[in-house]
Design a protein around this motif. Sequence first.
Motif, mmCIF file in Angstrom:
data_model
loop_
_atom_site.group_PDB
_atom_site.id
_atom_site.type_symbol
_atom_site.label_atom_id
_atom_site.label_comp_id
_atom_site.label_asym_id
_atom_site.label_seq_id
_atom_site.Cartn_x
_atom_site.Cartn_y
_atom_site.Cartn_z
ATOM 1 N N LYS A 184 0.831 -1.207 0.000
ATOM 2 C CA LYS A 184 0.000 0.000 0.000
ATOM 3 C C LYS A 184 0.864 1.255 0.000
ATOM 4 O O LYS A 184 0.564 2.229 -0.693
ATOM 5 C CB LYS A 184 -0.940 0.000 1.205
ATOM 6 N N PHE A 185 1.954 1.233 0.772
ATOM 7 C CA PHE A 185 2.857 2.378 0.818
ATOM 8 C C PHE A 185 3.476 2.635 -0.551
ATOM 9 O O PHE A 185 3.537 3.780 -1.015
ATOM 10 C CB PHE A 185 3.947 2.132 1.868
ATOM 11 N N GLU A 186 3.932 1.583 -1.217
ATOM 12 C CA GLU A 186 4.543 1.739 -2.537
ATOM 13 C C GLU A 186 3.531 2.237 -3.568
ATOM 14 O O GLU A 186 3.866 3.033 -4.444
ATOM 15 C CB GLU A 186 5.177 0.429 -2.989
ATOM 16 N N MET A 187 2.291 1.776 -3.479
ATOM 17 C CA MET A 187 1.251 2.254 -4.402
ATOM 18 C C MET A 187 0.976 3.738 -4.178
ATOM 19 O O MET A 187 0.781 4.491 -5.128
ATOM 20 C CB MET A 187 -0.047 1.455 -4.237
ATOM 21 N N MET A 188 0.957 4.148 -2.916
ATOM 22 C CA MET A 188 0.738 5.565 -2.621
ATOM 23 C C MET A 188 1.896 6.414 -3.145
ATOM 24 O O MET A 188 1.688 7.506 -3.670
ATOM 25 C CB MET A 188 0.567 5.780 -1.113
ATOM 26 N N GLU A 189 3.115 5.909 -3.029
ATOM 27 C CA GLU A 189 4.264 6.650 -3.557
ATOM 28 C C GLU A 189 4.219 6.752 -5.075
ATOM 29 O O GLU A 189 4.584 7.767 -5.643
ATOM 30 C CB GLU A 189 5.571 5.986 -3.127
ATOM 31 N N ARG A 190 3.767 5.691 -5.742
ATOM 32 C CA ARG A 190 3.674 5.702 -7.203
ATOM 33 C C ARG A 190 2.656 6.700 -7.724
ATOM 34 O O ARG A 190 2.733 7.121 -8.870
ATOM 35 C CB ARG A 190 3.296 4.325 -7.726
ATOM 36 N N MET A 191 1.713 7.061 -6.892
ATOM 37 C CA MET A 191 0.675 7.993 -7.329
ATOM 38 C C MET A 191 1.213 9.412 -7.514
ATOM 39 O O MET A 191 0.585 10.230 -8.192
ATOM 40 C CB MET A 191 -0.494 7.999 -6.348
ATOM 41 N N LEU A 192 2.371 9.723 -6.956
ATOM 42 C CA LEU A 192 2.920 11.074 -7.088
ATOM 43 C C LEU A 192 3.266 11.395 -8.539
ATOM 44 O O LEU A 192 2.840 12.413 -9.073
ATOM 45 C CB LEU A 192 4.147 11.245 -6.193
ATOM 46 N N GLN A 193 4.071 10.578 -9.162
ATOM 47 C CA GLN A 193 4.412 10.742 -10.574
ATOM 48 C C GLN A 193 4.477 9.357 -11.206
ATOM 49 O O GLN A 193 5.563 8.819 -11.436
ATOM 50 C CB GLN A 193 5.749 11.466 -10.746
ATOM 51 N N PRO A 194 3.315 8.777 -11.510
ATOM 52 C CA PRO A 194 3.299 7.394 -11.980
ATOM 53 C C PRO A 194 3.959 7.191 -13.341
ATOM 54 O O PRO A 194 4.421 6.104 -13.637
ATOM 55 C CB PRO A 194 1.813 7.044 -12.041
ATOM 56 N N CYS A 195 4.009 8.223 -14.150
ATOM 57 C CA CYS A 195 4.608 8.100 -15.499
ATOM 58 C C CYS A 195 5.860 8.950 -15.639
ATOM 59 O O CYS A 195 6.246 9.312 -16.740
ATOM 60 C CB CYS A 195 3.587 8.507 -16.547
ATOM 61 N N GLY A 196 6.481 9.278 -14.528
ATOM 62 C CA GLY A 196 7.685 10.094 -14.581
ATOM 63 C C GLY A 196 7.328 11.576 -14.649
ATOM 64 O O GLY A 196 6.168 11.968 -14.602
ATOM 65 N N PRO A 197 8.340 12.410 -14.788
ATOM 66 C CA PRO A 197 8.086 13.847 -14.844
ATOM 67 C C PRO A 197 7.328 14.196 -16.135
ATOM 68 O O PRO A 197 7.471 13.521 -17.147
ATOM 69 C CB PRO A 197 9.475 14.490 -14.823
ATOM 70 N N PRO A 198 6.515 15.258 -16.091
ATOM 71 C CA PRO A 198 5.757 15.622 -17.281
ATOM 72 C C PRO A 198 6.672 16.080 -18.414
ATOM 73 O O PRO A 198 7.749 16.623 -18.168
ATOM 74 C CB PRO A 198 4.860 16.762 -16.815
ATOM 75 N N PRO A 199 6.256 15.837 -19.646
ATOM 76 C CA PRO A 199 7.081 16.274 -20.770
ATOM 77 C C PRO A 199 7.102 17.799 -20.872
ATOM 78 O O PRO A 199 6.191 18.471 -20.379
ATOM 79 C CB PRO A 199 6.371 15.662 -21.989
ATOM 80 N N PRO A 200 8.126 18.352 -21.483
ATOM 81 C CA PRO A 200 8.179 19.817 -21.629
ATOM 82 C C PRO A 200 7.023 20.309 -22.490
ATOM 83 O O PRO A 200 6.626 19.666 -23.454
ATOM 84 C CB PRO A 200 9.529 20.076 -22.297
ATOM 85 N N LYS A 201 6.475 21.469 -22.104
ATOM 86 C CA LYS A 201 5.346 22.031 -22.844
ATOM 87 C C LYS A 201 5.847 22.937 -23.961
ATOM 88 O O LYS A 201 6.822 23.667 -23.790
ATOM 89 C CB LYS A 201 4.447 22.807 -21.911
ATOM 90 N N ASP A 202 5.145 22.890 -25.083
ATOM 91 C CA ASP A 202 5.475 23.759 -26.204
ATOM 92 C C ASP A 202 4.759 25.083 -26.021
ATOM 93 O O ASP A 202 3.562 25.123 -25.767
ATOM 94 C CB ASP A 202 5.033 23.134 -27.534
ATOM 95 N N ASP A 203 5.484 26.168 -26.132
ATOM 96 C CA ASP A 203 4.885 27.507 -25.996
ATOM 97 C C ASP A 203 4.653 28.088 -27.390
ATOM 98 O O ASP A 203 5.384 28.944 -27.869
ATOM 99 C CB ASP A 203 5.788 28.434 -25.189
ATOM 100 N N ASP A 204 3.609 27.608 -28.036
ATOM 101 C CA ASP A 204 3.298 28.094 -29.388
ATOM 102 C C ASP A 204 2.287 29.203 -29.355
ATOM 103 O O ASP A 204 1.385 29.308 -28.690
ATOM 104 C CB ASP A 204 2.772 26.962 -30.269
#
Length: 87
Positions: A67-87
């Motif tokens: 349960k602890f590991e699942m809660m930790e995974r919820m913070l960033q489950p897919c890694g850091p967000p990709p950089p946003k394009d400023d178009d």
Amino acid sequence: MSSELRYTANTQTEHLHARYTGTGHADVTKYDWLTHQHRDTCASIVGHPPLASYLAIADGESIGRVKFEMMERMLQPCGPPPPKDDD
């Protein structure tokens, strides 16, 4: 029949998106969609004791650790967000 309120597919999906925030919308990115899916899965495992027990037995860990590991995974489950394009 004209007096009856008829819902189109568009209003039904708007209602669905308003009620269930994880369902996404037309502008949702792949990263956001995957993040919602992973968080929903982790929350389901934490919220359902039989699922947590199953994973604990399969991993050879305690239920609390799973349960602890699942809660930790919820913070960033897919890694850091990709950089946003400023178009």
